[in-house]
Design a protein around this motif. Structure first.
Motif, PDB file in Angstrom:
ATOM      1  N   THR A   1     -11.980  -2.219   2.004  1.00 29.13           N
ATOM      2  CA  THR A   1     -11.568  -1.060   1.284  1.00 29.13           C
ATOM      3  C   THR A   1     -12.711   0.179   1.480  1.00 29.13           C
ATOM      4  OG1 THR A   1     -10.634  -2.317  -0.367  1.00 29.13           O
ATOM      5  CG2 THR A   1     -10.436  -0.043  -0.932  1.00 29.13           C
TER       6      THR A   1
ATOM      7  N   CYS B   1      -2.832  -1.023  -5.554  1.00 25.04           N
ATOM      8  CA  CYS B   1      -2.009  -0.919  -4.615  1.00 25.04           C
ATOM      9  C   CYS B   1      -1.348   0.704  -4.304  1.00 25.04           C
ATOM     10  CB  CYS B   1      -0.589  -1.430  -5.008  1.00 25.04           C
ATOM     11  SG  CYS B   1      -0.926  -3.210  -5.366  1.00 25.04           S
TER      12      CYS B   1
ATOM     13  N   HIS C   1       0.857  -1.322   0.082  1.00 22.67           N
ATOM     14  CA  HIS C   1       0.079  -0.008   0.140  1.00 22.67           C
ATOM     15  C   HIS C   1       0.839   1.199  -0.071  1.00 22.67           C
ATOM     16  CE1 HIS C   1      -3.639   2.107   0.759  1.00 22.67           C
ATOM     17  NE2 HIS C   1      -2.963   2.822   1.467  1.00 22.67           N
TER      18      HIS C   1
END
Lengths: 682, 216
Positions: A668, A421, A398
């Motif tokens: 997310t 990412c 990340h």
């Protein structure tokens, strides 16, 4: 499944050696047989071209007679597979009392399977698979010679019945798969003691498995996948010492996996998409027989404690979408035959171990959704896996930087997906060494800079998704020279991954692909900051199916030559600064099903030919100068429920997922939703 | 803070309920089977149907097939694809189909009356093929139909009166067939001009310029 076909062929061969048949024209058919066949042919509406006025039925297509009797010939085989037969199966076939092979597979036969057929004393093989037959299985059969029964891929329903195999001591294969059977697997299957292959897959079977099933000592292959079977997997499965392949995937099994694998010679074990929990059994992770192990999408936990010095044959391992925890074990690198490895959507964390560079047989690797860190180190290690063709790393690393000023070599790489990412940096030059690349997904990162000119060197590239980044500059004109999109045949053989691929659409609908060749040939550069014109050369891309350039700053006109993309299904040019008119030639794009030029500066008349009347008003809105009947549609009772281009983003995120992928996705969403709460804690 | 946790839980539950909704599973299989039987009955020299793999869970990844968000088929776009062969009755099982675009091919045989079950159909484009037999009366059940283009085929018999009930009908082209009998001029047919009916075997009525025998 291939096993069964092999065996079928083998049986055919043995039988043909055992008793040489002739298609003699000198002898006359048994008159009863002629009557049976004539009556059968009258129940077939189409596809059967028999001259029934010729009484020598032994010469009719698909009919074989024996040679044993001097006076009259008896019909011993009726083989009419893949003849596009329409109609019903006449009961009169039961009059062919010498029949040993009946093959009516892959036709359009409907109605019932006549019960009397299941009393033919000489019948050895019956294959009526792939038709539209209905009804419950006829009970009370008496097939004393039967060896092989395949009625799969029909519409049979009702409860299962083992009568077909109970009455015979020779039957080795029973295929009832892909029907609509309901209820439990009955206990009397345990009496089909000669069975070697049992296929009950793709039905609506439920309940627990009867213990008697584990008495089938000759059983080699058991397929139960895609049913609703529940309960634990009984320890007694350890009694099946000949079992080679077991597929119980996509059921409702639960509990722990029995620790009995040391007693089995199981080679292929598929148990994905169940509710198995607990640790990986010690006997399983020490099995010297296992070739393929797929436990994807369960709730297994604990570490990945594979004993590769024992698992000498392991070639494919799929433990994706479980709760296995990290770190990624070094020991996997000792599984020297491993070609497919999927550990996506677990809780591994940490870095890719240095020892992974020893995975020299590895072809496909997915480590998506594992919160891995250090992409530089991961790529530096994995480049040593010389046979690596597919690499999926989405939802990791990340916010890290894409390694750039290094010299990685991924010479055999055909599919690379590192989306979601939030990587920074730009497209690295080392990627240009992967000349065999067919699929590239770097979407949903924060990459910037220009799209490099050297992409056209990827002769086989047919799927590229660079959407949702911050790329600037012009679209490289060299993309119009991508050979894989000009002439698909160049792209050689399909790429087998050993595991299915998934993509998902932002609202949660998921699509499953068997390999990357299932994907529509695609160029997706949407949601970037690209400027400049649309190159007329795009018209060369005859094999392109999806072109998405929405949400950029592209200007100038839509080239007339776009009509050269004859296979185009999706063309999205919305939210740019395009001007001029919609070229009338776009009416030639007869496969175009999704089209949008909304929110540009276009003017003139909207074409009405070809596909254009089928596009909704939203395809054209936000262009002040456009005129056409599509913009003022006749409204029927309700607006069409079209898939809106504006809401859809498709990205490959790799591999088998089920609940796991959803968890990643939800995570997310949740992060975005509650970022204040999450970040307040840190 | 606690309220936020509650919100979160609610959001998760809501999304989970939506995702686990099982409708698409069942639909997808049946629709895939229906389209696969269409493939089996068509000749496809250019392999445009090559991706139609019946072993996939649904037909949504097949080329030239479009699904909605429930993975149910809403479009089949196969115009100008060099297809021949015949249609199959199973097409009537595609309950959510809106666009059936099969124009400019060599498809022959009858138009299956089962197409009348496609109550969501907006566009039926079968023009420029070799269809024979009558226009099925059941097409009158397609209440959302806006485009009905059956021109340039070999269709025979009368124009079904039921078509005049389709109030949504905007574009109608039945020209260049072997149709006969009365051309209706009531209902939605009051919109259409001779060009929609030109070059048929024996059509009559006000819109054709040939009065029907026995009419005043």
């Amino acid at each position: 499944m291939q096993y069964s076909y092999l065996r079928f062929t083998f049986i055919l061969l043995t039988i043909s050696f055992k008793a040489p048949f002739t298609r003699s024209e000198n002898f006359i058919c048994n008159s009863n047989d002629v009557r049976s066949l004539t009556s059968f042919s009258s129940s077939i509406d189409d596809g059967l071209h028999w001259n029934t006025s010729d009484s020598n039925c032994c010469t009719w297509i698909g009919v074989t007679c024996d040679n044993s009797s001097v006076s009259s010939k008896r019909v011993v085989r009726l083989e009419l597979g893949s003849k596009r037969l329409k109609g019903i199966i006449s009961e009169s076939l039961a009059g062919l009392d010498q029949l040993s092979i009946l093959n009516l597979s892959q036709n359009f036969l409907h109605g019932y399977l006549p019960a009397r057929l299941l009393h033919l004393q000489n019948l050895e093989i019956i294959d009526s698979s792939d038709n539209d037959l209905v009804g419950p299985l006829p009970g009370g059969s008496n097939l004393s010679s039967i060896r092989y029964v395949d009625i799969s891929r029909n519409n049979f329903n009702g409860s299962l019945d083992a009568a077909l195999c109970e009455s015979s001591s020779y039957i080795h294969t029973l295929n009832l798969g892909n029907n609509y059977f309901t209820g439990e697997v009955p206990a009397n299957f345990g009496r089909c003691s000669s069975l070697q292959q049992l296929f009950l897959n793709d039905n609506h079977l439920s309940g627990n498995l009867p213990k008697s099933l584990w008495q089938l000592q000759n059983l080699r292959i058991l397929h139960l996948q895609h049913n609703l079977v529940s309960g634990p997997l009984n320890d007694e499965i350890g009694k099946l010492s000949n079992l080679v392949e077991l597929d119980i995937s996509s059921n409702k099994f639960s509990g722990i996996l029995p620790d009995v694998f040391e007693r089995l010679k199981l080679e292929n074990f598929f148990a994905s998409s169940n509710n198995f929990s607990g640790h990986l059994p010690m006997s399983l992770v020490n099995s010297p027989y296992i070739l393929i192990l797929n436990l994807n999408n369960n709730t297994l936990n604990g570490p990945i404690n594979l004993n590769c010095s024992a698992m000498v044959r392991l070639t494919s391992l799929d433990l994706g979408s479980n709760n296995l925890h990290g770190p990624l074990p070094d020991v996997i690198s000792s599984c020297q035959r491993l070609t497919n490895l999927n550990l996506a959507r677990n809780n591994l964390g940490g870095e890719v171990p240095f020892a992974f560079k020893n995975l020299q047989a590895l072809r496909s690797l997915s480590l998506s959704n594992n919160s891995l860190v250090n992409i530089s180190s991961a790529l530096a290690i994995l480049q040593h896996c010389r046979n690596l063709t597919s690499l999926f790393l989405s939802f990791n690393f990340h916010g890290e930087q894409m390694p750039r000023n290094v010299n990685f070599h991924f010479r055999n790489l055909r599919a690379l997906a590192i989306p979601y990412c939030e990587l920074t940096g730009s497209i690295p030059t080392w990627l240009s060494g992967s000349k065999l690349l067919q699929l590239l997904d770097l979407s949903w990162n924060r990459l910037c800079g220009t799209i490099p000119f050297w992409f056209h060197e990827f002769k086989y590239l047919f799927y590229m998704d660079l959407s949702n980044n911050s790329f600037t500059g012009e679209i490289p004109e060299s993309l119009t020279e991508l050979q894989g999109l000009i002439n698909m045949k160049l792209s050689s053989e399909g790429l087998s991954l050993g595991f299915p691929l998934f993509s998902f659409v932002a609202d949660g609908a998921k699509l499953k692909y068997k390999g990357i060749w299932g994907f529509r040939p695609t160029l997706d550069l949407s949601y970037n900051k690209l400027t400049g014109p649309l190159w007329p050369g795009f018209g060369n891309l005859k094999e392109l199916h999806v072109l998405k350039l929405k949400e950029n700053h592209l200007s100038a006109t839509i080239p007339d030559s776009f009509s050269g993309m004859t296979n185009l299904e999706v063309l999205d040019l919305s939210y740019n600064d395009l001007s001029g008119e919609i070229p009338l030639s776009l009416e030639k794009l007869s496969f175009l099903s999704k089209f949008s030029i909304a929110y540009n500066q276009l003017q003139g008349d909207i074409p009405t030919g070809g596909q254009f009347l089928t596009f909704p008003p939203s395809s054209f809105e936000g262009n002040k100068g456009l005129r056409g009947q599509q913009l003022t549609p006749f409204q029927p009772q309700q607006a069409p429920h079209d898939v809106q281009l504006a809401d859809e983003e498709m990205t490959i995120i790799g591999l088998q997922f089920g609940v796991g992928i959803m968890t990643g996705f939800l995570f997310t969403v949740t992060l975005c939703f509650a970022s204040g709460w999450v970040f307040a804690k840190t | 803070m606690e309220r936020k946790v509650g919100d979160l839980l609610f959001l998760w539950l809501l999304i989970l309920v939506l995702l686990l909704h099982p409708v698409w599973l069942v639909l997808g299989n049946m629709e895939g089977d229906a389209l696969h039987s269409l493939r089996s009955n068509l000749n496809d020299p250019n392999n445009v149907l090559q991706s139609w793999d019946p072993t996939l869970v649904n037909p949504c990844t097949w080329f030239h097939v479009t699904c909605n968000n429930d993975n149910s088929v809403i479009r089949v776009d196969l115009g100008n694809a060099a297809l021949s062969g015949q249609l199959v009755p199973q097409l009537g099982l595609l309950k959510n189909l809106q666009y059936l675009e099969l124009y400019s091919n060599n498809i022959s045989g009858p138009i299956p009356s089962d197409l009348g079950n496609l109550t969501n159909l907006v566009s039926l484009d079968l023009y420029l093929n070799s269809f024979t037999g009558p226009i099925p009366d059941t097409l009158g059940k397609l209440s959302k139909l806006r485009f009905l283009r059956l021109n340039n085929n070999s269709l025979a018999g009368p124009i079904p009166m039921s078509l005049t009930n389709i109030s949504a009908l905007q574009v109608l082209d039945l020209s260049n067939n072997h149709l006969s009998g009365v051309v209706p001029d009531n209902g939605s047919f009051s919109l259409f001009t001779p060009i929609s009916f030109a070059n048929n075997l024996d059509l009559c009525g006000p819109v054709t310029g040939h009065p029907c025998p026995g009419s005043p």
